[in-house]
Design a protein around this motif. Structure first.
Motif, PDB file in Angstrom:
ATOM      1  N   HIS A 206      14.198 -24.027   7.127  1.00  0.00           N
ATOM      2  CA  HIS A 206      13.908 -22.587   7.055  1.00  0.00           C
ATOM      3  C   HIS A 206      13.876 -22.086   5.622  1.00  0.00           C
ATOM      4  CE1 HIS A 206      18.182 -21.212   6.444  1.00  0.00           C
ATOM      5  NE2 HIS A 206      18.413 -22.403   6.957  1.00  0.00           N
ATOM      6  N   HIS A 207      14.582 -22.740   4.698  1.00  0.00           N
ATOM      7  CA  HIS A 207      14.539 -22.338   3.296  1.00  0.00           C
ATOM      8  C   HIS A 207      13.139 -22.569   2.716  1.00  0.00           C
ATOM      9  CE1 HIS A 207      18.810 -21.563   3.152  1.00  0.00           C
ATOM     10  NE2 HIS A 207      19.075 -22.777   3.600  1.00  0.00           N
ATOM     11  N   GLN A 208      12.514 -23.684   3.054  1.00  0.00           N
ATOM     12  CA  GLN A 208      11.151 -23.960   2.576  1.00  0.00           C
ATOM     13  C   GLN A 208      10.160 -22.940   3.121  1.00  0.00           C
ATOM     14  OE1 GLN A 208       9.906 -28.024   3.226  1.00  0.00           O
ATOM     15  NE2 GLN A 208      11.942 -28.830   2.773  1.00  0.00           N
ATOM     16  N   TRP A 209      10.326 -22.563   4.385  1.00  0.00           N
ATOM     17  CA  TRP A 209       9.403 -21.595   4.982  1.00  0.00           C
ATOM     18  C   TRP A 209       9.551 -20.227   4.323  1.00  0.00           C
ATOM     19  CZ3 TRP A 209      11.595 -23.304  10.334  1.00  0.00           C
ATOM     20  CH2 TRP A 209      11.157 -24.611  10.598  1.00  0.00           C
ATOM     21  N   ARG A 210      10.781 -19.838   4.033  1.00  0.00           N
ATOM     22  CA  ARG A 210      10.987 -18.561   3.353  1.00  0.00           C
ATOM     23  C   ARG A 210      10.411 -18.590   1.937  1.00  0.00           C
ATOM     24  NH1 ARG A 210      15.736 -18.597   6.700  1.00  0.00           N
ATOM     25  NH2 ARG A 210      15.968 -16.601   7.798  1.00  0.00           N
ATOM     26  N   SER A 211      10.536 -19.719   1.265  1.00  0.00           N
ATOM     27  CA  SER A 211       9.979 -19.844  -0.078  1.00  0.00           C
ATOM     28  C   SER A 211       8.455 -19.699  -0.047  1.00  0.00           C
ATOM     29  CB  SER A 211      10.375 -21.196  -0.682  1.00  0.00           C
ATOM     30  OG  SER A 211       9.821 -21.355  -1.966  1.00  0.00           O
ATOM     31  N   ARG A 212       7.834 -20.300   0.960  1.00  0.00           N
ATOM     32  CA  ARG A 212       6.379 -20.186   1.076  1.00  0.00           C
ATOM     33  C   ARG A 212       5.964 -18.754   1.385  1.00  0.00           C
ATOM     34  NH1 ARG A 212       2.608 -24.526   4.363  1.00  0.00           N
ATOM     35  NH2 ARG A 212       0.635 -23.928   3.410  1.00  0.00           N
ATOM     36  N   ALA A 213       6.721 -18.070   2.228  1.00  0.00           N
ATOM     37  CA  ALA A 213       6.430 -16.669   2.523  1.00  0.00           C
ATOM     38  C   ALA A 213       6.556 -15.819   1.265  1.00  0.00           C
ATOM     39  CB  ALA A 213       7.369 -16.156   3.606  1.00  0.00           C
ATOM     40  N   ALA A 214       7.578 -16.083   0.455  1.00  0.00           N
ATOM     41  CA  ALA A 214       7.749 -15.337  -0.791  1.00  0.00           C
ATOM     42  C   ALA A 214       6.578 -15.578  -1.731  1.00  0.00           C
ATOM     43  CB  ALA A 214       9.068 -15.728  -1.455  1.00  0.00           C
ATOM     44  N   ASP A 215       6.064 -16.801  -1.774  1.00  0.00           N
ATOM     45  CA  ASP A 215       4.895 -17.088  -2.601  1.00  0.00           C
ATOM     46  C   ASP A 215       3.693 -16.236  -2.182  1.00  0.00           C
ATOM     47  OD1 ASP A 215       6.250 -18.993  -4.072  1.00  0.00           O
ATOM     48  OD2 ASP A 215       5.506 -20.690  -2.906  1.00  0.00           O
ATOM     49  N   LEU A 216       3.525 -16.065  -0.853  1.00  0.00           N
ATOM     50  CA  LEU A 216       2.368 -15.311  -0.355  1.00  0.00           C
ATOM     51  C   LEU A 216       2.477 -13.817  -0.635  1.00  0.00           C
ATOM     52  CD1 LEU A 216       1.694 -17.109   3.056  1.00  0.00           C
ATOM     53  CD2 LEU A 216       0.368 -17.272   0.946  1.00  0.00           C
ATOM     54  N   ALA A 217       3.667 -13.348  -1.013  1.00  0.00           N
ATOM     55  CA  ALA A 217       3.804 -11.944  -1.411  1.00  0.00           C
ATOM     56  C   ALA A 217       3.157 -11.675  -2.766  1.00  0.00           C
ATOM     57  CB  ALA A 217       5.273 -11.546  -1.441  1.00  0.00           C
ATOM     58  N   ARG A 218       2.888 -12.741  -3.532  1.00  0.00           N
ATOM     59  CA  ARG A 218       2.172 -12.651  -4.813  1.00  0.00           C
ATOM     60  C   ARG A 218       2.840 -11.675  -5.782  1.00  0.00           C
ATOM     61  NH1 ARG A 218      -4.126 -12.387  -2.647  1.00  0.00           N
ATOM     62  NH2 ARG A 218      -4.136 -14.414  -1.603  1.00  0.00           N
TER      63      ARG A 218
ATOM     64  N   SER B 283       6.106   6.551   0.678  1.00  0.00           N
ATOM     65  CA  SER B 283       4.894   5.747   0.753  1.00  0.00           C
ATOM     66  C   SER B 283       4.567   5.161  -0.623  1.00  0.00           C
ATOM     67  CB  SER B 283       3.719   6.595   1.244  1.00  0.00           C
ATOM     68  OG  SER B 283       3.976   7.095   2.547  1.00  0.00           O
ATOM     69  N   ASP B 284       3.959   3.978  -0.631  1.00  0.00           N
ATOM     70  CA  ASP B 284       3.511   3.315  -1.868  1.00  0.00           C
ATOM     71  C   ASP B 284       4.673   2.998  -2.813  1.00  0.00           C
ATOM     72  OD1 ASP B 284       1.054   3.935  -0.713  1.00  0.00           O
ATOM     73  OD2 ASP B 284       0.628   5.585  -2.083  1.00  0.00           O
ATOM     74  N   SER B 285       5.850   2.701  -2.263  1.00  0.00           N
ATOM     75  CA  SER B 285       7.037   2.490  -3.102  1.00  0.00           C
ATOM     76  C   SER B 285       7.177   1.070  -3.628  1.00  0.00           C
ATOM     77  CB  SER B 285       8.306   2.832  -2.302  1.00  0.00           C
ATOM     78  OG  SER B 285       8.355   4.189  -1.963  1.00  0.00           O
ATOM     79  N   PHE B 286       6.553   0.087  -2.953  1.00  0.00           N
ATOM     80  CA  PHE B 286       6.797  -1.318  -3.275  1.00  0.00           C
ATOM     81  C   PHE B 286       5.493  -2.064  -3.521  1.00  0.00           C
ATOM     82  CE2 PHE B 286      10.276   0.142  -0.563  1.00  0.00           C
ATOM     83  CZ  PHE B 286      11.391  -0.255  -1.280  1.00  0.00           C
ATOM     84  N   ASP B 287       5.615  -3.185  -4.225  1.00  0.00           N
ATOM     85  CA  ASP B 287       4.462  -4.065  -4.438  1.00  0.00           C
ATOM     86  C   ASP B 287       4.254  -5.009  -3.266  1.00  0.00           C
ATOM     87  OD1 ASP B 287       3.638  -3.349  -7.240  1.00  0.00           O
ATOM     88  OD2 ASP B 287       5.719  -3.901  -7.619  1.00  0.00           O
ATOM     89  N   ALA B 288       5.276  -5.219  -2.461  1.00  0.00           N
ATOM     90  CA  ALA B 288       5.163  -6.085  -1.281  1.00  0.00           C
ATOM     91  C   ALA B 288       6.273  -5.742  -0.300  1.00  0.00           C
ATOM     92  CB  ALA B 288       5.249  -7.562  -1.665  1.00  0.00           C
ATOM     93  N   ALA B 289       5.996  -5.997   0.982  1.00  0.00           N
ATOM     94  CA  ALA B 289       7.021  -5.897   2.028  1.00  0.00           C
ATOM     95  C   ALA B 289       6.945  -7.156   2.873  1.00  0.00           C
ATOM     96  CB  ALA B 289       6.813  -4.657   2.888  1.00  0.00           C
ATOM     97  N   THR B 290       8.091  -7.686   3.212  1.00  0.00           N
ATOM     98  CA  THR B 290       8.149  -8.931   3.980  1.00  0.00           C
ATOM     99  C   THR B 290       9.105  -8.778   5.156  1.00  0.00           C
ATOM    100  OG1 THR B 290       9.996  -9.856   2.694  1.00  0.00           O
ATOM    101  CG2 THR B 290       7.755 -10.286   1.874  1.00  0.00           C
TER     102      THR B 290
END
Length: 219
Positions: free
Chosen positions: A21-33, A98-105
């Motif tokens: 699950h750590h690898q999957w979370r890392s990949r998700a964080a990458d996709l937040a760009r 609204s528009d407060s963040f660069d990404a939401a996960t």
């Protein structure tokens, strides 16, 4: 229920996923760009692992907020990291402008939304135009033999592990929540429906994990 299982949550995640699950979370964080100095929100953050991954990407000049409605989960998240702002919150009614963040996960929390469109809509609302919304979630594989193994694991083994952990109800809830959650194509459609653009998804771990990402429209 989430307060009750907070103490065993991390151990159970590692056992059930063999530590992947750590690898999957890392990949998700990458996709937040994200870039150094950016800001990000992780909703339904649990004990904080995905929020901590996001914090690594924005660096000390950036800001990450981890939000959850379980005080028990947030207490454990605070023990892990002081570099994230841990706040109580309802993912379906976020308190941020609204528009407060660069990404939401959201990592393994979207299937717990009682109203999925409302949760996705709120995540989209608080992200600036051009920012990213990322959803990491379990999905049900459709091809044998993995589909057979998945059914056996989640319907039989996971509830037994829950009994050993002292909360069989919570870990019977897990497979039922996965079954009623949309498949990867259905989740992508739900993200498009709330206005996200260029929605793409990656299926990994042999078909049991889906990571979706979309871009917030300028409008």
């Amino acid at each position: 229920m989430f307060d009750r299982i907070a103490g065993v949550y991390d151990v159970m995640n590692s056992v059930m996923t063999m530590g992947l699950h750590h690898q999957w979370r890392s990949r998700a964080a990458d996709l937040a760009r994200l870039s150094p100095g950016d800001s990000a929100l992780d909703v339904a953050c649990g004990t904080g692992d995905l929020a901590i991954e996001l914090a690594r990407r924005v660096g000390p000049s950036g800001t990450v907020v981890g939000s959850d409605f379980s005080d028990g989960m947030l207490d454990l998240a605070r023990e892990k990291s002081s570099g994230v702002r841990w706040e109580w919150g309802n993912a379906q009614d976020l308190s941020y402008e609204s528009d407060s963040f660069d990404a939401a996960t959201v990592g393994f929390g979207a299937r717990n939304f009682s109203d999925l469109p409302a949760g996705l809509s709120e995540m989209t609302r608080v992200v600036r135009p051009g920012g990213r919304v990322v959803v990491l979630e379990l999905t049900t594989p459709t091809r044998p033999p993995l589909s057979w193994f998945f059914r056996m694991w989640f319907d039989s083994v996971v509830p037994q592990l829950g009994r050993l952990a002292g909360d069989p109800d919570a870990y019977s809830y897990l497979p039922s929540s996965v079954r009623r959650f949309p498949d990867a194509r259905g989740l992508a459609a739900a993200m498009v429906a709330v206005g996200l653009l260029d929605v793409r998804y990656v299926i990994t771990a042999g078909g049991i994990i889906a990571i979706h990402a979309g871009t917030v429209s300028a409008s």
